[in-house]
Structures are given as structure tokens and as C-alpha cells.
Design an enzyme around this catalytic site. Structure first.
Site, short mmCIF file in Angstrom:
data_model
loop_
_atom_site.label_atom_id
_atom_site.label_comp_id
_atom_site.label_asym_id
_atom_site.label_seq_id
_atom_site.Cartn_x
_atom_site.Cartn_y
_atom_site.Cartn_z
N LYS A 65 1.37 -9.98 -7.60
CA LYS A 65 1.73 -8.63 -7.14
C LYS A 65 1.13 -8.34 -5.75
O LYS A 65 1.83 -7.84 -4.86
CB LYS A 65 1.22 -7.61 -8.16
CG LYS A 65 1.26 -6.18 -7.69
CD LYS A 65 2.67 -5.64 -7.55
CE LYS A 65 2.70 -4.38 -6.73
NZ LYS A 65 3.91 -3.62 -6.86
N CYS B 250 1.13 1.34 -1.30
CA CYS B 250 1.23 -0.04 -1.79
C CYS B 250 0.95 -1.01 -0.65
O CYS B 250 -0.08 -1.68 -0.62
CB CYS B 250 2.62 -0.28 -2.34
SG CYS B 250 3.12 0.99 -3.49
N1 SAJ Z 1 8.55 -0.45 6.95
C1 SAJ Z 1 8.70 -0.85 8.27
N2 SAJ Z 1 9.61 -1.81 8.59
C2 SAJ Z 1 10.41 -2.38 7.62
C3 SAJ Z 1 10.24 -2.00 6.28
C4 SAJ Z 1 9.31 -1.04 5.96
O1 SAJ Z 1 8.01 -0.36 9.18
O2 SAJ Z 1 11.22 -3.22 7.99
C5 SAJ Z 1 7.54 0.56 6.59
C6 SAJ Z 1 8.14 1.79 5.90
O3 SAJ Z 1 8.65 2.72 6.82
C7 SAJ Z 1 6.95 2.32 5.12
C8 SAJ Z 1 6.21 1.04 4.73
O4 SAJ Z 1 6.68 0.03 5.61
O5 SAJ Z 1 6.09 3.10 5.93
C9 SAJ Z 1 6.38 0.59 3.29
O6 SAJ Z 1 7.70 0.84 2.87
P1 SAJ Z 1 8.56 -0.18 1.99
O7 SAJ Z 1 9.88 0.47 1.76
O8 SAJ Z 1 8.56 -1.52 2.58
O9 SAJ Z 1 7.73 -0.34 0.63
P2 SAJ Z 1 7.03 0.67 -0.43
O10 SAJ Z 1 5.60 0.80 -0.05
O11 SAJ Z 1 7.82 1.91 -0.61
O12 SAJ Z 1 7.15 -0.20 -1.79
C10 SAJ Z 1 6.56 -1.49 -1.84
C11 SAJ Z 1 7.61 -2.50 -2.31
N3 SAJ Z 1 7.12 -3.87 -2.16
C12 SAJ Z 1 7.83 -4.83 -1.52
O13 SAJ Z 1 8.91 -4.62 -1.03
C13 SAJ Z 1 7.22 -6.18 -1.46
C14 SAJ Z 1 7.95 -2.20 -3.77
O14 SAJ Z 1 8.85 -3.19 -4.29
C15 SAJ Z 1 6.68 -2.19 -4.62
O15 SAJ Z 1 6.96 -1.92 -5.99
C16 SAJ Z 1 5.78 -1.11 -4.08
O16 SAJ Z 1 5.45 -1.44 -2.73
C17 SAJ Z 1 4.52 -1.03 -4.93
O17 SAJ Z 1 4.45 -0.12 -5.79
O18 SAJ Z 1 3.65 -1.90 -4.83
#
Ligand code: SAJ
Length: 408
Positions: free
Chosen positions: A202, A256
Site C-alpha cells: 500500500k 495519502c
Molecule cells: N496530482 C498531480 N498530478 C497528477 C495527479 C495528481 O499534481 O498527475 C495531485 C493532485 O492534484 C492531488 C494529489 O496529487 O493534490 C493526490 O491526488 P491523487 O488523485 O493522485 O490521489 P489521492 O490522494 O486522491 O488518492 C490516492 C490514490 N493512490 C494512487 O493513485 C496510487 C488512491 O488510489 C488511494 O486509495 C488513496 O491515495 C489512499 O487512500 O491512499
């Protein structure tokens, strides 16, 4: 089979409701009296696509909410696991306290499943001792497991049902029993492994994403220096069959991705070097945005920070969660630079006192600013982009094509 879900936040609540909606007898428990009261009054506690319907179905199927744990066959612990800002190690206190509470009510034979994200070794170091201190023999009286969630806020309901999951247990038989419950709603593969592997897997998943976002953000800084278009470069590079660069942005928020990699840095400081660097790069982005705002202000002779408006306070688009959000980080940085008065608007955040100078009305917000910084790409802004005409726009999400648009 009776399941008691402990912790009714962004993960515990949808999981509890999903189980209940699929015929499992569920009681959801949280020590927050107001939260339990709200749920018992039939009101949901956060916004998410499809969650209101799921809530109704779960209630119709008999889900119960309480502040007190009860006797159950399986306990699912879904409480926060922050990291200690100094040591960078996990702060397991919520998990430990939740398991202590479970020990007061659980019958012999019960299974305690921790869903919260935990650093590898947490079950051994913190959870096992709590159970043993209560006089139970693990594997005989009480069984333990770790079944981390994988759902993405914004698409939770779909992902709960369609993502593969991992269950780490000491004995495969116990893994199978837990799998039975999760199979009630999860249509994808459920892998059974040992606890340490599940814990590490995880944390690795979220670390992988953090590193890849950091790469995009570092490219942005390189491209800015020599005026290259990072978005066009990423778009073209991604046409290569083995390249898939993520999108740059104003920083990484949420509870996360901006947290879990620290567990590895805290526990393996001499080994987690790339991971640490990625965290630093992503954490530097709000400051980078601030630098871009200063450049635009200088270029247009705008000296007053109160003429700057930040659009978006949540950590990402179309959610109402502001934890660790890049905008909050940016506001913190601004305080250090003694700049104040910047205006904020976010249609997803209901409490308009969350930060100073937050607006109820989008139009009034726009009236009061010359520069709009798009921090979050909510559907709302995409649908109202025309209203930004005439402003200087710093678009950190690459969604705006109007004149006078600046990018990262
Ligand atoms: N972000 C970027 N660029 C990107 C993608 C995301 O800057 O290309 C930023 C987003 O704007 C945000 C942050 O990253 O600020 C995180 O957003 P996210 O959509 O990537 O992820 P989370 O935090 O909402 O959810 C993550 C997910 N993990 C993965 O994709 C590996 C989700 O599947 C998990 O269940 C969750 O963490 C968790 O609970 O751990």
C-alpha cells in the site's frame, strides 16, 4: 457475519455502507458524537459522486451508527494515520486507540482488520502488543489482518467495487474469511498475502504516484527556466509506448500521497533517497507558484496581494476535502513572506470561514481581483471559464485557453 467498522471518515464510511448495501450486517462506530448524530439523522457527512444513494440503500438495509463498539465477528479499523512531522515516522495512536476500544467489546474468535494505511511493521510493533496486553492469544483468541483500501476520492463508489484489493493475514484461512465479506461488493481480484507484504504494498503504491508527480513537477521547473512548453513536451513524450508522465501541478495534497512516502523516509532514512527527494520537490511547488504570482504582479505593476485571488482550496478537483491542500500550503508560505489579503474562492468548500477572505459568491470574488490563480480544476471553473475574461490568469492545471493566461 456481523461487521463493526471503526472510524467513519472518507474510507470507513463508504466501506461500511457498501458492505451494508450488499447484505452484510454492519454497525459503524465513531467516537465523534456529532458525526454519528448527523448520520443517525439521515444526513451524509461529505460529498462524493453517488454517495447519497449508497447511504440511502445502506440505511434501508439496516446499517447502524453508534459511538460505542459492539460484539462482532469482524472489526474493520479505518482511522487516520498521520506522520510525525519531526521523525517522519507513522503516528499510530489512532489505530492503537481504536484497537484498544475493540478489545473491550470483542468476543473470542473475532478478526481485527486494519484498513488504515500503515507503515511496514506497524501491525507487529503496535497492534499485536495491544491485543496481547488484553490477555488474548493472537491466532487463537483473536486474529489480525491488514486490508488496505485503494479507492480514489472522486470515484470512490466505482473503485470500491472494481479495484483489486489486498488482504494480509497470518493464516490464509483468516484471509479467506475476510475475503468472503469484501467479495460481497468487490468484483475484482482479492489477493491474500502476509501482513508485512500488504503493509508495504500500500505504501509503495502511493509512493510510486508521488515520485511520478514529482518528475512532472521537476520537468516544469526545468522547462520554465528556458521557456519550454512542459505540457506539449509531456503530451508528445507520452506517445512513446512505454512513457506515461503524469501532470504537473501546484503541489500534492490529500491525506495519502503527501503522507505515506514519509513513512518510508522516516523508517529508512539512508535508503529512501529518491522517495525523499520526490517529497521535497512536490512540497516545493506551492512556493514555486508563489514565485510565478510575484512575476505576474511585477510584470503588470500590481503591488497589492489583495488583488490576487486563489481559485480552489481543496486538495484536488471536485472533492470537498482540504487536507494538506496545496492552496493551504501556499497560504502558509505567504504568511512567511508577510503578504496578506489574498482572496479565496472554492465552490466545494461549504464553510466560508475556513480561511480568511473566503468568498460566498464567485462573481464578487472576481470583482475584487486582477489576478486569478487556478489552483484546482473543479468542474465549476471549467464551466465558468468565460467569466475570467479580462483577468490575468495563472493556470496551474492547464485548463484555460483565454488570453493573458500564464502557466507554471
Ligand atoms: N496530482 C498531480 N498530478 C497528477 C495527479 C495528481 O499534481 O498527475 C495531485 C493532485 O492534484 C492531488 C494529489 O496529487 O493534490 C493526490 O491526488 P491523487 O488523485 O493522485 O490521489 P489521492 O490522494 O486522491 O488518492 C490516492 C490514490 N493512490 C494512487 O493513485 C496510487 C488512491 O488510489 C488511494 O486509495 C488513496 O491515495 C489512499 O487512500 O491512499
Amino acid at each position: 457475519m456481523k461487521v463493526c467498522v471503526v472510524g467513519l471518515g472518507y474510507i470507513g464510511l463508504p466501506t461500511a455502507m457498501m458492505m451494508a448495501a450488499h447484505g452484510v450486517e454492519v454497525i459503524g462506530v465513531d467516537y465523534n458524537k456529532d458525526l454519528v448524530k448527523t448520520l443517525n439523522e439521515g444526513k451524509m457527512t461529505f460529498e462524493e459522486e453517488g454517495i447519497d444513494n449508497l447511504f440511502k440503500t445502506a440505511v434501508n438495509k439496516g446499517i447502524k451508527f453508534s459511538t460505542e463498539g459492539v460484539s462482532a465477528d469482524i472489526y474493520v479499523v479505518a482511522v487516520p494515520t498521520p506522520y510525525d512531522k519531526n521523525s517522519k515516522k507513522i503516528d499510530p495512536s489512532y489505530v492503537v486507540n481504536a484497537v484498544k476500544d475493540v478489545m473491550k467489546v470483542c468476543p473470542k474468535g473475532a478478526i481485527v482488520v486494519v484498513e488504515s494505511t500503515i507503515s511496514p511493521g506497524t501491525m507487529d510493533r503496535y497492534v499485536r502488543p495491544v491485543i496481547e496486553e488484553n490477555g488474548f492469544i493472537i491466532g487463537e483468541d483473536i486474529h489480525i489482518a491488514h486490508a488496505p483500501e485503494r479507492i480514489i476520492p472522486g470515484n470512490m463508489i466505482y473503485e470500491l467495487q472494481h479495484n483489486s484489493r489486498t488482504i494480509g493475514a497470518d493464516e490464509p484461512g483468516i484471509g479467506e474469511k475476510i475475503k468472503e465479506v469484501y467479495s460481497s461488493f468487490c468484483q475484482s481480484e482479492i489477493v491474500i498475502t502476509d501482513i508485512r507484504t500488504a503493509e508495504m504494498t500500500k505504501v509503495v503504491e502511493n509512493t510510486f504516484r508521488d515520485i511520478n508527480i514529482a518528475f512532472a513537477n521537476e520537468l516544469t521547473k526545468i522547462c520554465r527556466q528556458d521557456n519550454m512548453d512542459v505540457y506539449e513536451i509531456i503530451r508528445i513524450a507520452n506517445k512513446h509506448p512505454r512513457v506515461n508522465i503524469l501532470q504537473p501541478g501546484p503541489g500534492v495534497g490529500g491525506h495519502c500521497i503527501s503522507v505515506d512516502p514519509w513513512f518510508l523516509v522516516g523508517d529508512y532514512p539512508n535508503l529512501a533517497l529518491l522517495i525523499h527527494e520526490a517529497r521535497k520537490i512536490n512540497d516545493s511547488m506551492p512556493e514555486f507558484v508563489l514565485g510565478r504570482i510575484s512575476e505576474i504582479m511585477e510584470e503588470h505593476n500590481i503591488n497589492d496581494a489583495s488583488r490576487v485571488g486563489l481559485y480552489g482550496l481543496t486538495y484536488k478537483e471536485d472533492v470537498d476535502d482540504i487536507r494538506e491542500s496545496p492552496t493551504l500550503q501556499l497560504l502558509e508560505n505567504m504568511k512567511r513572506h508577510l503578504a496578506s489579503g489574498v482572496k479565496i474562492f472554492d465552490p466545494m468548500v461549504k464553510n466560508k470561514n475556513t480561511v480568511p477572505n473566503m468568498y460566498e459568491s464567485f462573481d464578487e470574488f472576481l470583482n475584487d481581483v486582477d489576478i486569478v490563480v487556478i489552483m484546482v480544476s473543479h468542474t465549476h471553473i471549467k464551466e465558468n471559464m468565460d467569466k475570467l475574461k479580462g483577468k490575468y490568469i495563472l493556470d496551474t492545471k492547464n485548463i484555460c485557453n483565454l488570453d493573458n493566461t500564464y502557466r507554471l
